[in-house]
Motif scaffolding. Sequence first.
Motif, PDB file in Angstrom:
ATOM      1  N   LEU A 116       7.600   5.692  -2.320  1.00  0.00           N
ATOM      2  CA  LEU A 116       6.748   6.247  -1.271  1.00  0.00           C
ATOM      3  C   LEU A 116       5.636   5.264  -0.905  1.00  0.00           C
ATOM      4  O   LEU A 116       5.346   5.048   0.275  1.00  0.00           O
ATOM      5  N   LEU A 117       5.017   4.664  -1.914  1.00  0.00           N
ATOM      6  CA  LEU A 117       3.938   3.707  -1.665  1.00  0.00           C
ATOM      7  C   LEU A 117       4.425   2.524  -0.831  1.00  0.00           C
ATOM      8  O   LEU A 117       3.705   2.025   0.031  1.00  0.00           O
ATOM      9  N   MET A 118       5.644   2.100  -1.089  1.00  0.00           N
ATOM     10  CA  MET A 118       6.169   0.913  -0.417  1.00  0.00           C
ATOM     11  C   MET A 118       6.754   1.195   0.960  1.00  0.00           C
ATOM     12  O   MET A 118       6.751   0.311   1.812  1.00  0.00           O
ATOM     13  N   SER A 119       7.230   2.434   1.192  1.00  0.00           N
ATOM     14  CA  SER A 119       7.967   2.625   2.435  1.00  0.00           C
ATOM     15  C   SER A 119       7.564   3.836   3.271  1.00  0.00           C
ATOM     16  O   SER A 119       7.896   3.882   4.453  1.00  0.00           O
ATOM     17  N   ASP A 120       6.866   4.797   2.708  1.00  0.00           N
ATOM     18  CA  ASP A 120       6.511   5.986   3.479  1.00  0.00           C
ATOM     19  C   ASP A 120       5.282   5.703   4.339  1.00  0.00           C
ATOM     20  O   ASP A 120       4.292   5.145   3.863  1.00  0.00           O
ATOM     21  N   GLU A 121       5.344   6.124   5.591  1.00  0.00           N
ATOM     22  CA  GLU A 121       4.245   5.879   6.533  1.00  0.00           C
ATOM     23  C   GLU A 121       2.935   6.518   6.056  1.00  0.00           C
ATOM     24  O   GLU A 121       1.854   6.009   6.319  1.00  0.00           O
ATOM     25  N   ARG A 122       3.032   7.612   5.355  1.00  0.00           N
ATOM     26  CA  ARG A 122       1.848   8.313   4.827  1.00  0.00           C
ATOM     27  C   ARG A 122       0.982   7.394   3.970  1.00  0.00           C
ATOM     28  O   ARG A 122      -0.234   7.495   3.945  1.00  0.00           O
ATOM     29  N   PHE A 123       1.612   6.497   3.234  1.00  0.00           N
ATOM     30  CA  PHE A 123       0.910   5.624   2.296  1.00  0.00           C
ATOM     31  C   PHE A 123       0.700   4.210   2.835  1.00  0.00           C
ATOM     32  O   PHE A 123       0.176   3.350   2.135  1.00  0.00           O
ATOM     33  N   ALA A 124       1.084   3.979   4.077  1.00  0.00           N
ATOM     34  CA  ALA A 124       1.013   2.629   4.655  1.00  0.00           C
ATOM     35  C   ALA A 124      -0.406   2.065   4.629  1.00  0.00           C
ATOM     36  O   ALA A 124      -0.599   0.867   4.427  1.00  0.00           O
ATOM     37  N   TRP A 125      -1.401   2.913   4.828  1.00  0.00           N
ATOM     38  CA  TRP A 125      -2.783   2.441   4.875  1.00  0.00           C
ATOM     39  C   TRP A 125      -3.195   1.766   3.565  1.00  0.00           C
ATOM     40  O   TRP A 125      -3.998   0.833   3.575  1.00  0.00           O
ATOM     41  N   LEU A 126      -2.623   2.192   2.440  1.00  0.00           N
ATOM     42  CA  LEU A 126      -2.962   1.594   1.143  1.00  0.00           C
ATOM     43  C   LEU A 126      -2.440   0.159   1.007  1.00  0.00           C
ATOM     44  O   LEU A 126      -2.977  -0.627   0.233  1.00  0.00           O
ATOM     45  N   ARG A 127      -1.418  -0.162   1.778  1.00  0.00           N
ATOM     46  CA  ARG A 127      -0.817  -1.500   1.678  1.00  0.00           C
ATOM     47  C   ARG A 127      -1.783  -2.595   2.116  1.00  0.00           C
ATOM     48  O   ARG A 127      -1.692  -3.732   1.653  1.00  0.00           O
ATOM     49  N   GLU A 128      -2.723  -2.269   2.998  1.00  0.00           N
ATOM     50  CA  GLU A 128      -3.709  -3.272   3.414  1.00  0.00           C
ATOM     51  C   GLU A 128      -4.554  -3.725   2.217  1.00  0.00           C
ATOM     52  O   GLU A 128      -4.826  -4.911   2.066  1.00  0.00           O
ATOM     53  N   LEU A 129      -4.952  -2.788   1.377  1.00  0.00           N
ATOM     54  CA  LEU A 129      -5.719  -3.137   0.183  1.00  0.00           C
ATOM     55  C   LEU A 129      -4.837  -3.870  -0.816  1.00  0.00           C
ATOM     56  O   LEU A 129      -5.271  -4.863  -1.419  1.00  0.00           O
ATOM     57  N   SER A 130      -3.600  -3.443  -0.966  1.00  0.00           N
ATOM     58  CA  SER A 130      -2.652  -4.132  -1.859  1.00  0.00           C
ATOM     59  C   SER A 130      -2.514  -5.593  -1.456  1.00  0.00           C
ATOM     60  O   SER A 130      -2.550  -6.491  -2.305  1.00  0.00           O
TER      61      SER A 130
END
Length: 130
Positions: free
Chosen positions: A44-58
């Motif tokens: 979910l973290l890697m591919s779900d749109e719901r969690f996409a915002w966290l990828r910027e910090l990653s």
Amino acid sequence: MNDHPLPKLRNQLLSLHKILMVAERAMYEKEGNVIQSPNHFLQLLMSDERFAWLRELSQLIVMIDEAMEEKPPITRERADALVDEAKLLLTGNNQAGTFSKRYAVLVQRVPSIAAANAEIEKHFGPPVVP
């Protein structure tokens, strides 16, 4: 580089990332969604749109890690630029769908995120002009 705040900032950003993931997971599950396993959550973290915002910090954390491992060692200017990048990410862009907009809401609602944010902001100097 030993006296530069970048390594400490990196560790604080990593801790913040974990707090944000826990908070986002709790909200996701509170809405009736089921996360079946740690691997499912990772997906979910890697591919779900719901969690996409966290990828910027990653991505920022990865950039800092890579910069700190550079040979020759990272310059003070490059380290300062990464601190500025963190500041801009956490405080600078409130457009819909961006990290900082979602983050600003959570800083107001979740005490552990507000506390982590306060510690991170100690590394930031005057406002960054994009």
